[in-house]
Motif scaffolding. Structure first.
Motif, mmCIF file in Angstrom:
data_model
loop_
_atom_site.group_PDB
_atom_site.id
_atom_site.type_symbol
_atom_site.label_atom_id
_atom_site.label_comp_id
_atom_site.label_asym_id
_atom_site.label_seq_id
_atom_site.Cartn_x
_atom_site.Cartn_y
_atom_site.Cartn_z
ATOM 1 N N ASP A 1 -5.812 0.267 -3.425
ATOM 2 C CA ASP A 1 -5.070 0.516 -2.300
ATOM 3 C C ASP A 1 -5.446 1.530 -1.107
ATOM 4 N N ASP A 2 -6.196 2.499 -0.610
ATOM 5 C CA ASP A 2 -6.388 4.062 -1.041
ATOM 6 C C ASP A 2 -6.157 4.501 1.163
ATOM 7 N N HIS A 3 -4.216 4.951 0.907
ATOM 8 C CA HIS A 3 -3.564 5.537 2.008
ATOM 9 C C HIS A 3 -4.007 6.442 2.596
ATOM 10 N N VAL B 1 -2.250 11.621 0.388
ATOM 11 C CA VAL B 1 -3.362 10.929 -0.272
ATOM 12 C C VAL B 1 -2.202 9.503 -1.487
ATOM 13 N N THR B 2 -2.019 8.364 -1.201
ATOM 14 C CA THR B 2 -1.481 7.428 -1.469
ATOM 15 C C THR B 2 -1.884 6.466 -2.446
ATOM 16 N N LEU B 3 -2.697 6.400 -3.155
ATOM 17 C CA LEU B 3 -3.279 5.718 -3.836
ATOM 18 C C LEU B 3 -1.885 4.325 -5.044
ATOM 19 N N THR B 4 -3.155 3.038 -4.651
ATOM 20 C CA THR B 4 -1.945 2.522 -5.148
ATOM 21 C C THR B 4 -3.094 1.377 -5.902
ATOM 22 N N ALA B 5 -3.052 1.287 -7.928
ATOM 23 C CA ALA B 5 -3.756 0.454 -8.113
ATOM 24 C C ALA B 5 -3.756 -1.071 -7.799
ATOM 25 N N TYR C 1 -2.583 18.128 0.130
ATOM 26 C CA TYR C 1 -3.330 18.791 -0.192
ATOM 27 C C TYR C 1 -2.806 20.098 1.813
ATOM 28 N N ARG C 2 -2.978 21.214 2.397
ATOM 29 C CA ARG C 2 -3.074 21.636 3.171
ATOM 30 C C ARG C 2 -4.632 22.344 2.768
#
Length: 175
Positions: free
Chosen positions: A13-15, A34-38, A149-150
């Motif tokens: 899931d990629d938010h 970015v938050t990736l949840t496997a 990131y900026r």
């Protein structure tokens, strides 16, 4: 975002949250969270495909007379490829005007400071995936990877001190 694979469920899931601001007439800030949840057990093998990157217009690249420099003052692909740094700036001249962008990596990011994958044709990426010690990284179901990131899009040629100050402002504003 949705990661898609033919004939298989998405691995993550990629938010993402992207915030754009204009602190001055010569600067635009683009903040990425970015938050990736496997969703399943995931293994990513060594790759030069990055988690985050930018590519300069060809006329702004080192090959066209532009400049690529990291926070330590290392320059060009030869000086920056594989080296860790909290930020990287790329710039060049188009129509007589200097313009460019800098990428800043949050110190809370996994693998900080990440090694950079750079190319003189204008590619820059703070990606650890090309230099994984084990040759791969694995994520357990439910495991989260949070990255910030900026990107500073700039007119003119900010100094190393100005870029370092921008990096400090980013880290102080971290949630």
């Amino acid at each position: 975002c949705r990661w898609e694979r033919p004939g298989a469920d998405p691995p993550f899931d990629d938010h993402r949250r992207i915030t754009v601001s204009a602190p001055s007439a010569d600067e635009r800030l683009i903040d990425f969270e970015v938050t990736l949840t496997a969703r399943i057990k995931v293994r990513i093998d060594k790759t030069n495909h990055s988690l985050f990157s930018a590519r300069m217009a060809p006329e702004l690249s080192v090959k066209a007379g532009g400049r690529l420099v990291n926070a330590h003052g290392d320059e060009g692909e030869k000086g920056t490829f594989g080296k860790t740094a909290p930020w990287m700036d790329a710039r060049g001249t188009r129509d007589g005007e200097t313009e460019g962008l800098a990428i800043f990596c949050d110190p809370k990011n996994r693998w900080h400071p990440a090694p950079w994958f750079t190319r003189d044709y204008g590619f820059l990426s703070p990606t650890p995936l090309y230099w994984l010690d084990a040759g791969f990284v694995e994520f357990a179901p439910g495991e989260k990877l949070q990255l910030r990131y900026r990107v500073l899009v700039h007119a003119g040629a900010p100094s190393t001190e100005e870029l370092t100050a921008q990096f400090q402002r980013m880290t102080e504003a971290a949630p």
